[in-house]
Motif scaffolding. Sequence first.
Motif, short mmCIF file in Angstrom:
data_model
loop_
_atom_site.label_atom_id
_atom_site.label_comp_id
_atom_site.label_asym_id
_atom_site.label_seq_id
_atom_site.Cartn_x
_atom_site.Cartn_y
_atom_site.Cartn_z
N LEU A 2 0.84 -1.19 0.00
CA LEU A 2 0.00 0.00 0.00
C LEU A 2 0.88 1.24 0.00
CD1 LEU A 2 -2.74 1.48 0.38
CD2 LEU A 2 -2.34 1.26 2.85
N LEU A 3 0.57 2.16 -0.92
CA LEU A 3 1.20 3.47 -0.90
C LEU A 3 0.28 4.37 -0.09
CD1 LEU A 3 3.48 5.34 -1.82
CD2 LEU A 3 2.09 5.87 -3.84
N SER A 4 0.71 4.71 1.10
CA SER A 4 -0.10 5.48 2.02
C SER A 4 0.50 6.88 2.15
CB SER A 4 -0.17 4.76 3.38
OG SER A 4 -1.01 5.44 4.29
N HIS A 22 -6.10 7.85 3.93
CA HIS A 22 -5.04 6.84 3.92
C HIS A 22 -5.18 5.90 5.13
CE1 HIS A 22 -2.78 8.51 0.57
NE2 HIS A 22 -2.99 9.71 1.09
N LEU A 23 -5.49 6.49 6.27
CA LEU A 23 -5.61 5.70 7.50
C LEU A 23 -6.71 4.66 7.38
CD1 LEU A 23 -4.61 5.34 10.42
CD2 LEU A 23 -6.33 7.01 11.11
N ASP A 24 -7.83 5.03 6.80
CA ASP A 24 -8.93 4.08 6.64
C ASP A 24 -8.52 2.86 5.82
OD1 ASP A 24 -10.58 5.75 8.11
OD2 ASP A 24 -11.66 6.53 6.36
N VAL A 25 -7.76 3.10 4.76
CA VAL A 25 -7.31 1.97 3.92
C VAL A 25 -6.29 1.13 4.69
CG1 VAL A 25 -6.15 1.33 1.76
CG2 VAL A 25 -7.78 3.24 1.79
N GLU A 26 -5.36 1.79 5.38
CA GLU A 26 -4.38 1.04 6.18
C GLU A 26 -5.08 0.15 7.19
OE1 GLU A 26 -1.17 2.90 8.20
OE2 GLU A 26 -0.51 4.04 6.45
N ILE A 38 3.54 -1.39 3.95
CA ILE A 38 3.04 -0.02 3.82
C ILE A 38 4.20 0.94 3.59
CG2 ILE A 38 1.77 1.84 4.94
CD1 ILE A 38 0.29 -0.29 6.58
N LEU A 39 4.09 1.69 2.50
CA LEU A 39 5.03 2.77 2.23
C LEU A 39 4.31 4.07 2.60
CD1 LEU A 39 6.45 1.79 -1.27
CD2 LEU A 39 7.30 1.17 1.00
#
Length: 186
Positions: A2-4, A22-26, A38-39
């Motif tokens: 994931l590119l966060s 971004h946090l929601d996807v992480e 996670i990047l």
Amino acid sequence: MLLSSSRVLGPDPDSDPLAKSHLDVEQALLASPITTTILRPGSFAANAGAWAWPVKAGRPVSLPFPGAHHDPSHEKDVAEAAHAALTDPRHHGGRFVLTGPESMTFAQQIDQLGTVTGRPITINRVTREERKREMADFIPAVYADALLNWWESNDGKPVAVTGTVEEPTGHPARSSTTWATDFTTS
């Protein structure tokens, strides 16, 4: 993988629309059984490309906070870190906060671009509202406000940089001078 964004690590990311997206996807990926690398890059040096139009037209770059610090990362470093994260099992499941090698202000980055291009670039200091209106065609207001808040919070304050690019890529992060040279010659 994931590119966060490194913004997820900032204070109260739930109230920052840019960080929250971004946090929601992480959180969703981390709650799943999928091994997720996670990047989390900070600023992209390529964001300076938005200044190309005024610079080419001989106009000043409009900024409300020219003294705001950021950590511009060369997109090649981010791409190489992503490649390593995908292809090297040692990095699977890792968390990488990627930054450029230095904290610099927008004014410093603009001066650097001027040096590389051989043409002086001036800054037109504008208000938050003026800049928000300038961005209205390509950034929704809620995200523009979050971006402007972040710039204001870093006005005159260096941001932390990491040496993390070297871990997956095997080399230190490229300088913003390297990015400026690459950008102006491509």
